[in-house]
Design a protein around this motif. Structure first.
Motif, PDB file in Angstrom:
ATOM      1  N   GLU A  47       0.860  -1.188   0.000  1.00  0.00           N
ATOM      2  CA  GLU A  47       0.000   0.000   0.000  1.00  0.00           C
ATOM      3  C   GLU A  47       0.884   1.221   0.000  1.00  0.00           C
ATOM      4  OE1 GLU A  47      -3.205   0.095  -0.085  1.00  0.00           O
ATOM      5  OE2 GLU A  47      -3.789  -1.966   0.387  1.00  0.00           O
ATOM      6  N   PHE A  48       2.037   1.098  -0.620  1.00  0.00           N
ATOM      7  CA  PHE A  48       3.072   2.108  -0.413  1.00  0.00           C
ATOM      8  C   PHE A  48       3.833   2.349  -1.720  1.00  0.00           C
ATOM      9  CE2 PHE A  48       6.945   3.456   2.173  1.00  0.00           C
ATOM     10  CZ  PHE A  48       6.296   4.392   2.957  1.00  0.00           C
ATOM     11  N   PRO A  49       3.125   2.853  -2.750  1.00  0.00           N
ATOM     12  CA  PRO A  49       3.792   3.071  -4.021  1.00  0.00           C
ATOM     13  C   PRO A  49       4.839   4.181  -3.925  1.00  0.00           C
ATOM     14  CG  PRO A  49       1.609   4.084  -4.036  1.00  0.00           C
ATOM     15  CD  PRO A  49       1.731   3.323  -2.751  1.00  0.00           C
ATOM     16  N   ASP A  84      -0.972  -6.102   6.766  1.00  0.00           N
ATOM     17  CA  ASP A  84      -0.965  -4.732   7.303  1.00  0.00           C
ATOM     18  C   ASP A  84       0.452  -4.343   7.702  1.00  0.00           C
ATOM     19  OD1 ASP A  84      -3.670  -4.448   7.024  1.00  0.00           O
ATOM     20  OD2 ASP A  84      -4.132  -4.883   9.125  1.00  0.00           O
ATOM     21  N   PHE A  85       0.735  -3.042   7.684  1.00  0.00           N
ATOM     22  CA  PHE A  85       2.102  -2.603   7.983  1.00  0.00           C
ATOM     23  C   PHE A  85       2.545  -3.006   9.392  1.00  0.00           C
ATOM     24  CE2 PHE A  85       5.153   0.656   9.467  1.00  0.00           C
ATOM     25  CZ  PHE A  85       6.211   0.286   8.652  1.00  0.00           C
ATOM     26  N   ASP A  86       1.678  -2.777  10.381  1.00  0.00           N
ATOM     27  CA  ASP A  86       2.097  -3.123  11.755  1.00  0.00           C
ATOM     28  C   ASP A  86       2.302  -4.633  11.909  1.00  0.00           C
ATOM     29  OD1 ASP A  86      -0.632  -3.332  11.451  1.00  0.00           O
ATOM     30  OD2 ASP A  86      -1.141  -2.022  13.131  1.00  0.00           O
ATOM     31  N   VAL A 101      10.173  -6.133   4.365  1.00  0.00           N
ATOM     32  CA  VAL A 101      10.694  -5.104   3.460  1.00  0.00           C
ATOM     33  C   VAL A 101       9.488  -4.267   3.067  1.00  0.00           C
ATOM     34  CG1 VAL A 101      12.098  -4.645   1.418  1.00  0.00           C
ATOM     35  CG2 VAL A 101      12.307  -6.850   2.587  1.00  0.00           C
ATOM     36  N   ALA A 102       9.439  -3.040   3.573  1.00  0.00           N
ATOM     37  CA  ALA A 102       8.214  -2.257   3.410  1.00  0.00           C
ATOM     38  C   ALA A 102       8.478  -0.767   3.613  1.00  0.00           C
ATOM     39  CB  ALA A 102       7.159  -2.748   4.410  1.00  0.00           C
ATOM     40  N   GLY A 103       9.574  -0.290   3.053  1.00  0.00           N
ATOM     41  CA  GLY A 103       9.907   1.118   3.266  1.00  0.00           C
ATOM     42  C   GLY A 103      10.020   1.413   4.749  1.00  0.00           C
ATOM     43  N   ILE A 104      10.552   0.450   5.477  1.00  0.00           N
ATOM     44  CA  ILE A 104      10.578   0.558   6.942  1.00  0.00           C
ATOM     45  C   ILE A 104      11.705   1.480   7.409  1.00  0.00           C
ATOM     46  CG2 ILE A 104      10.845  -0.695   9.125  1.00  0.00           C
ATOM     47  CD1 ILE A 104       9.828  -3.180   7.551  1.00  0.00           C
ATOM     48  N   THR A 105      11.346   2.465   8.183  1.00  0.00           N
ATOM     49  CA  THR A 105      12.332   3.367   8.748  1.00  0.00           C
ATOM     50  C   THR A 105      13.027   2.679   9.912  1.00  0.00           C
ATOM     51  OG1 THR A 105      10.972   5.248   8.127  1.00  0.00           O
ATOM     52  CG2 THR A 105      12.624   5.615   9.859  1.00  0.00           C
ATOM     53  N   ALA A 106      14.341   2.632   9.831  1.00  0.00           N
ATOM     54  CA  ALA A 106      15.114   2.063  10.943  1.00  0.00           C
ATOM     55  C   ALA A 106      15.348   3.197  11.941  1.00  0.00           C
ATOM     56  CB  ALA A 106      16.441   1.532  10.414  1.00  0.00           C
ATOM     57  N   GLU A 109      13.941   3.379  18.341  1.00  0.00           N
ATOM     58  CA  GLU A 109      12.888   2.647  19.036  1.00  0.00           C
ATOM     59  C   GLU A 109      12.744   1.231  18.465  1.00  0.00           C
ATOM     60  OE1 GLU A 109       9.331   4.998  19.074  1.00  0.00           O
ATOM     61  OE2 GLU A 109       8.232   3.268  19.886  1.00  0.00           O
ATOM     62  N   ARG A 110      12.682   1.150  17.162  1.00  0.00           N
ATOM     63  CA  ARG A 110      12.519  -0.172  16.525  1.00  0.00           C
ATOM     64  C   ARG A 110      13.771  -1.030  16.683  1.00  0.00           C
ATOM     65  NH1 ARG A 110       9.461   2.096  11.108  1.00  0.00           N
ATOM     66  NH2 ARG A 110       7.400   2.314  12.062  1.00  0.00           N
ATOM     67  N   ARG A 111      14.919  -0.389  16.742  1.00  0.00           N
ATOM     68  CA  ARG A 111      16.168  -1.155  16.899  1.00  0.00           C
ATOM     69  C   ARG A 111      16.231  -1.907  18.237  1.00  0.00           C
ATOM     70  NH1 ARG A 111      19.816  -0.103  12.828  1.00  0.00           N
ATOM     71  NH2 ARG A 111      19.495   1.885  11.769  1.00  0.00           N
ATOM     72  N   GLU A 150      -1.462   3.919   9.941  1.00  0.00           N
ATOM     73  CA  GLU A 150      -1.287   3.357  11.277  1.00  0.00           C
ATOM     74  C   GLU A 150       0.070   2.660  11.451  1.00  0.00           C
ATOM     75  OE1 GLU A 150      -5.128   1.735  12.667  1.00  0.00           O
ATOM     76  OE2 GLU A 150      -3.927  -0.026  13.131  1.00  0.00           O
ATOM     77  N   GLY A 151       0.688   2.916  12.587  1.00  0.00           N
ATOM     78  CA  GLY A 151       1.920   2.201  12.935  1.00  0.00           C
ATOM     79  C   GLY A 151       3.172   2.728  12.258  1.00  0.00           C
ATOM     80  N   THR A 152       3.048   3.845  11.554  1.00  0.00           N
ATOM     81  CA  THR A 152       4.197   4.372  10.807  1.00  0.00           C
ATOM     82  C   THR A 152       4.912   5.478  11.574  1.00  0.00           C
ATOM     83  OG1 THR A 152       2.842   6.044   9.717  1.00  0.00           O
ATOM     84  CG2 THR A 152       3.047   3.916   8.606  1.00  0.00           C
ATOM     85  N   THR A 153       6.064   5.839  11.072  1.00  0.00           N
ATOM     86  CA  THR A 153       6.813   6.942  11.673  1.00  0.00           C
ATOM     87  C   THR A 153       6.097   8.277  11.419  1.00  0.00           C
ATOM     88  OG1 THR A 153       8.179   6.861   9.677  1.00  0.00           O
ATOM     89  CG2 THR A 153       9.095   5.880  11.659  1.00  0.00           C
ATOM     90  N   GLY A 154       5.283   8.322  10.374  1.00  0.00           N
ATOM     91  CA  GLY A 154       4.480   9.531  10.126  1.00  0.00           C
ATOM     92  C   GLY A 154       3.490   9.736  11.266  1.00  0.00           C
ATOM     93  N   GLN A 213      14.027  13.239   8.974  1.00  0.00           N
ATOM     94  CA  GLN A 213      15.050  12.580   8.156  1.00  0.00           C
ATOM     95  C   GLN A 213      15.105  11.130   8.582  1.00  0.00           C
ATOM     96  OE1 GLN A 213      18.691  14.804   8.533  1.00  0.00           O
ATOM     97  NE2 GLN A 213      18.161  15.929   6.671  1.00  0.00           N
ATOM     98  N   GLU A 214      14.830  10.235   7.642  1.00  0.00           N
ATOM     99  CA  GLU A 214      14.735   8.820   7.978  1.00  0.00           C
ATOM    100  C   GLU A 214      15.498   7.982   6.956  1.00  0.00           C
ATOM    101  OE1 GLU A 214      10.538   7.844   8.426  1.00  0.00           O
ATOM    102  OE2 GLU A 214      10.135   9.780   9.351  1.00  0.00           O
ATOM    103  N   SER A 215      15.786   6.744   7.315  1.00  0.00           N
ATOM    104  CA  SER A 215      16.416   5.824   6.371  1.00  0.00           C
ATOM    105  C   SER A 215      15.692   4.502   6.398  1.00  0.00           C
ATOM    106  CB  SER A 215      17.873   5.578   6.760  1.00  0.00           C
ATOM    107  OG  SER A 215      18.599   6.762   6.636  1.00  0.00           O
ATOM    108  N   TYR A 216      15.465   3.944   5.209  1.00  0.00           N
ATOM    109  CA  TYR A 216      14.809   2.639   5.110  1.00  0.00           C
ATOM    110  C   TYR A 216      15.841   1.518   5.217  1.00  0.00           C
ATOM    111  CZ  TYR A 216      10.805   5.123   2.980  1.00  0.00           C
ATOM    112  OH  TYR A 216       9.749   5.947   2.717  1.00  0.00           O
ATOM    113  N   ALA A 217      15.427   0.457   5.895  1.00  0.00           N
ATOM    114  CA  ALA A 217      16.270  -0.727   5.990  1.00  0.00           C
ATOM    115  C   ALA A 217      15.365  -1.951   6.077  1.00  0.00           C
ATOM    116  CB  ALA A 217      17.165  -0.638   7.221  1.00  0.00           C
TER     117      ALA A 217
HETATM  118  N1  ARG Z   1       8.654   4.672   6.651  1.00  0.00           N
HETATM  119  C1  ARG Z   1       7.493   4.584   7.445  1.00  0.00           C
HETATM  120  C2  ARG Z   1       7.710   3.713   8.664  1.00  0.00           C
HETATM  121  O1  ARG Z   1       8.634   2.965   8.711  1.00  0.00           O
HETATM  122  C3  ARG Z   1       6.280   4.100   6.678  1.00  0.00           C
HETATM  123  C4  ARG Z   1       6.401   2.746   6.058  1.00  0.00           C
HETATM  124  C5  ARG Z   1       5.090   2.232   5.529  1.00  0.00           C
HETATM  125  N2  ARG Z   1       5.295   1.148   4.650  1.00  0.00           N
HETATM  126  C6  ARG Z   1       4.336   0.436   4.001  1.00  0.00           C
HETATM  127  N3  ARG Z   1       4.685  -0.489   3.183  1.00  0.00           N
HETATM  128  N4  ARG Z   1       3.091   0.734   4.219  1.00  0.00           N
HETATM  129  O2  ARG Z   1       6.969   3.753   9.618  1.00  0.00           O
END
Ligand code: ARG
Length: 258
Positions: A47-49, A84-86, A101-106, A109-111, A150-154, A213-217
């Protein structure tokens, strides 16, 4: 193609071994490009184009191409599950899936709860508003209602800054809340904001302001250092040979120079 070459090389080695003793040397030392070692399971939220989204039934996107390249490099079959993302995050955390693998910000807190690969993409949070909105910058969000995924860094950013929020399972629902006047703005990752906003045919705009400022991992179970190392090795090789740059380019993603 490389695999075939290696096969040929391996065959050549076998014949060489028949005549002389070359034991312990050569192609077998290379961890990459070996035959499939099994299946690498991946959770994502499509859900994350342009990182992951559905094209009909198929899960596609930059993260998907990257994960396929990583799996191929390491000699795994890749099995992708769309949730779902969470749930994707929790799934990696508990080891239900080898990785998420989902554009996840490292972030820190998550570490605490999961392993992360090295970063592969720099991102930030952006604001989307209706084209006729008075909101021109983050400062104008004061007292407004903002939607997010929901559950995102946003979502975390909005909560940390005391905004009134409406969280949705998907970014597109968050944007529908905006276009139907239920909220005043959306906060979501920058590249995704552009992609989702582009689908609105000019009804919405993305403000030119980076909130974070975030980084995906790639996320894995805490302590799964073996897989983390393997994945880091694959990412480094794919970066080195230009594969990653090519993938991001295909989805019109700009990678910041480091
Ligand atoms: N980068 C944000 C986070 O880690 C949003 C990631 C949402 N990714 C997705 N596939 N919906 O919280």
């Amino acid at each position: 193609m490389k695999k075939n070459l290696l096969k040929i090389a391996a065959l050549a080695m076998v014949s060489a071994l028949a005549v002389s003793s070359l034991a312990g040397c050569g192609a077998g030392d290379d961890a990459s490009n070996t035959a499939s070692k099994g299946t690498l399971t991946m959770a994502t939220n499509a859900e994350f184009p342009p990182f992951e989204y559905l094209e009909g039934e198929e899960i596609v996107g930059a993260d998907v191409d990257m994960a396929k390249a990583v799996a191929e490099y390491l000699g795994y079959e890749l099995e992708i599950t769309n949730i779902d993302f969470d749930a994707a995050l929790t799934g990696a955390q508990t080891g239900k899936y080898d990785m998420a693998v989902a554009g996840i910000t490292a972030n820190e807190e998550r570490r605490q709860n999961m392993n992360f690969s090295n970063d592969y993409f720099k991102a930030s949070q952006s604001i989307i508003v209706n084209a006729d909105s008075e909101i021109k910058a983050a400062a104008d969000l004061e007292g407004k209602t903002v939607s997010c995924q929901e559950g995102t860094t946003g979502e975390q950013y909005l909560l940390d800054n005391g905004y009134q929020i409406q969280s949705f399972k998907t970014g597109s629902e968050a944007i529908t809340a905006l276009t139907t006047g239920k909220v005043d703005a959306v906060v979501i990752d920058n590249a995704v904001a552009k992609a989702l906003s582009a689908e609105q045919n000019g009804k919405t705009v993305v403000l030119d302001e980076a909130l974070t400022q975030e980084s995906y991992a790639i996320a894995m179970k805490l302590g799964n250092d073996e897989l983390t190392e393997e994945i880091n090795k694959a990412l480094a090789a794919l970066k080195e040979d230009g594969t990653l740059a090519q993938i991001f380019e295909k989805y019109e993603l700009t990678v910041d120079a480091e």
